[in-house]
Write an enzyme that holds these catalytic residues in place. Sequence first.
Site, PDB file in Angstrom:
ATOM      1  N   CYS A 189       0.838  -1.200   0.000  1.00 50.20           N
ATOM      2  CA  CYS A 189       0.000   0.000   0.000  1.00 50.20           C
ATOM      3  C   CYS A 189       0.877   1.254   0.000  1.00 50.20           C
ATOM      4  O   CYS A 189       1.626   1.484  -0.942  1.00 50.20           O
ATOM      5  CB  CYS A 189      -0.994  -0.037   1.159  1.00 50.20           C
ATOM      6  SG  CYS A 189      -2.329   1.183   0.987  1.00 50.20           S
ATOM      7  N   HIS A 230      -3.772  -4.647  -0.363  1.00 55.35           N
ATOM      8  CA  HIS A 230      -3.397  -5.206   0.944  1.00 55.35           C
ATOM      9  C   HIS A 230      -3.448  -6.733   0.871  1.00 55.35           C
ATOM     10  O   HIS A 230      -4.504  -7.329   1.107  1.00 55.35           O
ATOM     11  CB  HIS A 230      -4.357  -4.713   2.029  1.00 55.35           C
ATOM     12  CG  HIS A 230      -4.154  -3.286   2.415  1.00 55.35           C
ATOM     13  ND1 HIS A 230      -3.242  -2.900   3.377  1.00 55.35           N
ATOM     14  CD2 HIS A 230      -4.740  -2.151   1.961  1.00 55.35           C
ATOM     15  CE1 HIS A 230      -3.272  -1.579   3.500  1.00 55.35           C
ATOM     16  NE2 HIS A 230      -4.177  -1.103   2.655  1.00 55.35           N
ATOM     17  N   GLU A 277      -2.376  -8.735   3.015  1.00 56.21           N
ATOM     18  CA  GLU A 277      -2.658  -9.251   4.356  1.00 56.21           C
ATOM     19  C   GLU A 277      -4.148  -9.250   4.670  1.00 56.21           C
ATOM     20  O   GLU A 277      -4.578  -9.858   5.654  1.00 56.21           O
ATOM     21  CB  GLU A 277      -1.887  -8.444   5.416  1.00 56.21           C
ATOM     22  CG  GLU A 277      -2.461  -7.085   5.747  1.00 56.21           C
ATOM     23  CD  GLU A 277      -2.104  -5.983   4.764  1.00 56.21           C
ATOM     24  OE1 GLU A 277      -2.378  -4.815   5.066  1.00 56.21           O
ATOM     25  OE2 GLU A 277      -1.558  -6.296   3.678  1.00 56.21           O
TER      26      GLU A 277
END
Length: 201
Positions: A80, A183, A185
């Site tokens: 990001c 993202h 994650e």
Amino acid sequence: MIVVVDYGVGNIASVLNMLKKVGAKAKASNSPADLEQADKLILPGVGAFDAGMRTLRASGLIDVLNEQVLKLRKPVMGICLGSQMLGCRSEEGTEAGLGWIDMDIVRFEKREERKVPHMGWNYVRPCKMHPILAGLSQDSRYYFVHSYYMLPRSSDATLLVANYGQEFTAGVVRDNIFGFQFHPEKSHKFGMQLFKNFVSL
């Protein structure tokens, strides 16, 4: 050992949790010694470009990062804001980026048919074959939250593209340096596969 660079700006707990799920040995640290001992590095980040660069500069880690990434060529993943900071400059502010990839960061133009920021799930398309994309299908999708996007000066740096009223660069690569605007994650199985591939590089 993967070290997630803890410079005070980033979604570190989620990144560490995903790395744990894929069986990677990882920790967050702002210690130059830990960065030097790491096999790979992850540069997270959320928020504004200038604030991120100022905070990173204040951490005193830029010199050791330059040495580890540019001289010793350790694999590094920017996430990001962390991916944007790999570039030269951003329309969001006046601070210089790390300059590891020759690109600028530009803002999505506001249009009636799309809202800014770009927020939510979106499909990505690979622009080249690379081991970090191994096992990812054509329907791979990731979670985005951003108003600015990466604009490399050379198409050679573009690894992934997505579409949000226009095609834009969603992933970049230069040798051992990777940046992802989304993202991973927060992107479930698709993000998990990306982290697995990064660990295996």
